[in-house]
Enzyme design. Structure first.
Site, PDB file in Angstrom:
ATOM      1  N   HIS A  70       2.557  10.322   0.668  1.00 48.97           N
ATOM      2  CA  HIS A  70       2.495  11.300   1.754  1.00 48.97           C
ATOM      3  C   HIS A  70       3.796  11.298   2.528  1.00 48.97           C
ATOM      4  O   HIS A  70       4.651  10.442   2.348  1.00 48.97           O
ATOM      5  CB  HIS A  70       1.294  11.055   2.675  1.00 48.97           C
ATOM      6  CG  HIS A  70       1.382   9.832   3.527  1.00 48.97           C
ATOM      7  ND1 HIS A  70       0.695   9.703   4.706  1.00 48.97           N
ATOM      8  CD2 HIS A  70       2.073   8.677   3.394  1.00 48.97           C
ATOM      9  CE1 HIS A  70       0.949   8.523   5.254  1.00 48.97           C
ATOM     10  NE2 HIS A  70       1.778   7.895   4.478  1.00 48.97           N
TER      11      HIS A  70
ATOM     12  N   CYS B 223       8.738   7.256   7.662  1.00 50.57           N
ATOM     13  CA  CYS B 223       7.616   8.003   7.076  1.00 50.57           C
ATOM     14  C   CYS B 223       7.878   9.505   7.051  1.00 50.57           C
ATOM     15  O   CYS B 223       7.136  10.246   6.413  1.00 50.57           O
ATOM     16  CB  CYS B 223       6.326   7.715   7.845  1.00 50.57           C
ATOM     17  SG  CYS B 223       5.799   5.992   7.735  1.00 50.57           S
TER      18      CYS B 223
ATOM     19  N   HIS C 120       6.614   8.887   0.515  1.00 51.15           N
ATOM     20  CA  HIS C 120       6.471   7.460   0.262  1.00 51.15           C
ATOM     21  C   HIS C 120       5.002   7.215  -0.033  1.00 51.15           C
ATOM     22  O   HIS C 120       4.150   8.060   0.238  1.00 51.15           O
ATOM     23  CB  HIS C 120       6.953   6.616   1.453  1.00 51.15           C
ATOM     24  CG  HIS C 120       6.086   6.746   2.651  1.00 51.15           C
ATOM     25  ND1 HIS C 120       6.141   7.842   3.499  1.00 51.15           N
ATOM     26  CD2 HIS C 120       5.107   5.950   3.152  1.00 51.15           C
ATOM     27  CE1 HIS C 120       5.256   7.680   4.471  1.00 51.15           C
ATOM     28  NE2 HIS C 120       4.601   6.550   4.287  1.00 51.15           N
TER      29      HIS C 120
ATOM     30  N   HIS D 199       1.366   4.555  -0.511  1.00 51.49           N
ATOM     31  CA  HIS D 199       0.575   3.413  -0.045  1.00 51.49           C
ATOM     32  C   HIS D 199      -0.476   3.068  -1.097  1.00 51.49           C
ATOM     33  O   HIS D 199      -0.944   3.939  -1.831  1.00 51.49           O
ATOM     34  CB  HIS D 199      -0.151   3.739   1.266  1.00 51.49           C
ATOM     35  CG  HIS D 199       0.759   3.931   2.428  1.00 51.49           C
ATOM     36  ND1 HIS D 199       1.313   2.880   3.122  1.00 51.49           N
ATOM     37  CD2 HIS D 199       1.208   5.060   3.020  1.00 51.49           C
ATOM     38  CE1 HIS D 199       2.063   3.362   4.104  1.00 51.49           C
ATOM     39  NE2 HIS D 199       2.021   4.688   4.057  1.00 51.49           N
TER      40      HIS D 199
ATOM     41  N   ASP E   7      -6.548   9.859  -5.441  1.00 51.98           N
ATOM     42  CA  ASP E   7      -5.861   8.803  -6.192  1.00 51.98           C
ATOM     43  C   ASP E   7      -4.713   9.366  -7.038  1.00 51.98           C
ATOM     44  O   ASP E   7      -4.891  10.328  -7.786  1.00 51.98           O
ATOM     45  CB  ASP E   7      -6.850   8.050  -7.088  1.00 51.98           C
ATOM     46  CG  ASP E   7      -6.244   6.782  -7.665  1.00 51.98           C
ATOM     47  OD1 ASP E   7      -5.390   6.154  -7.003  1.00 51.98           O
ATOM     48  OD2 ASP E   7      -6.629   6.415  -8.792  1.00 51.98           O
ATOM     49  N   HIS E   8      -3.556   8.732  -6.896  1.00 51.29           N
ATOM     50  CA  HIS E   8      -2.331   9.121  -7.592  1.00 51.29           C
ATOM     51  C   HIS E   8      -1.948  10.570  -7.297  1.00 51.29           C
ATOM     52  O   HIS E   8      -1.519  11.307  -8.178  1.00 51.29           O
ATOM     53  CB  HIS E   8      -2.435   8.848  -9.099  1.00 51.29           C
ATOM     54  CG  HIS E   8      -2.342   7.401  -9.407  1.00 51.29           C
ATOM     55  ND1 HIS E   8      -3.426   6.564  -9.309  1.00 51.29           N
ATOM     56  CD2 HIS E   8      -1.294   6.623  -9.772  1.00 51.29           C
ATOM     57  CE1 HIS E   8      -3.054   5.334  -9.625  1.00 51.29           C
ATOM     58  NE2 HIS E   8      -1.766   5.350  -9.899  1.00 51.29           N
TER      59      HIS E   8
ATOM     60  N   GLU F 278      -4.249   1.190   5.371  1.00 54.79           N
ATOM     61  CA  GLU F 278      -3.005   1.761   4.866  1.00 54.79           C
ATOM     62  C   GLU F 278      -2.093   0.628   4.373  1.00 54.79           C
ATOM     63  O   GLU F 278      -1.362   0.786   3.400  1.00 54.79           O
ATOM     64  CB  GLU F 278      -2.322   2.571   5.953  1.00 54.79           C
ATOM     65  CG  GLU F 278      -1.147   3.366   5.456  1.00 54.79           C
ATOM     66  CD  GLU F 278      -0.596   4.291   6.510  1.00 54.79           C
ATOM     67  OE1 GLU F 278      -0.721   5.510   6.332  1.00 54.79           O
ATOM     68  OE2 GLU F 278      -0.050   3.797   7.518  1.00 54.79           O
TER      69      GLU F 278
END
Length: 140
Positions: free
Chosen positions: A17, A36, A42, A44, A82-83, A127
């Site tokens: 994100h 960020c 980037h 998480h 996810d991903h 996070e």
């Protein structure tokens, strides 16, 4: 009144994100969001803990069948997040900054319709190992 039991399901997903307000210039975005806000995103490794609380069913003994809960989380959250790049791939964040706070609110809203209204729902999102948020449906 019966006895309330809480059950927890822990899941994991990876997502990228960028924290960014399009109404601000790069300097203001960096001032508020720091690294960020970098334009190339980037990621998480998120840990998600979903809590459902209620009275155990007198026949099954379950508050909620954990396999059913796992399937709900998989369908509503993991397959969607996810991903993925949350900013680009997830419709809920097209016009919503994907902060941890906003992500946990979106996840709660995705799960709530699938949980019995007599049961309480709480969603905790890590996070990082040290930074996490939680929402249980309560209004301020």
């Amino acid at each position: 009144m019966g006895k309330t039991v809480a059950v927890f399901r822990k899941e994991h997903f990876n997502a990228a994100h960028r924290l960014h307000n399009p109404d601000w210039d790069d300097a203001q975005n960096f001032s508020v969001f720091g690294k960020c806000s970098y334009p190339n995103y980037h990621g998480h490794n998120y840990d998600l803990v979903v809590k459902v609380a209620g009275e155990p069913d007198p026949v099954t003994g379950f508050v909620i069948d954990m396999k059913v809960l796992s399937d709900i989380i998989s369908k509503e959250v993991l397959l969607r997040f996810d991903h993925r790049n949350l900013n680009l791939d997830v419709k809920e964040f097209k016009h919503l900054n994907p902060t941890a706070e906003n992500i946990v609110l979106v996840i709660y809203d995705l799960l709530r319709p699938h949980i019995d209204p007599k049961q309480s729902l709480s969603v905790r999102l890590y996070e990082t190992e040290r930074n996490f948020v939680e929402y249980n449906g309560a209004e301020a």
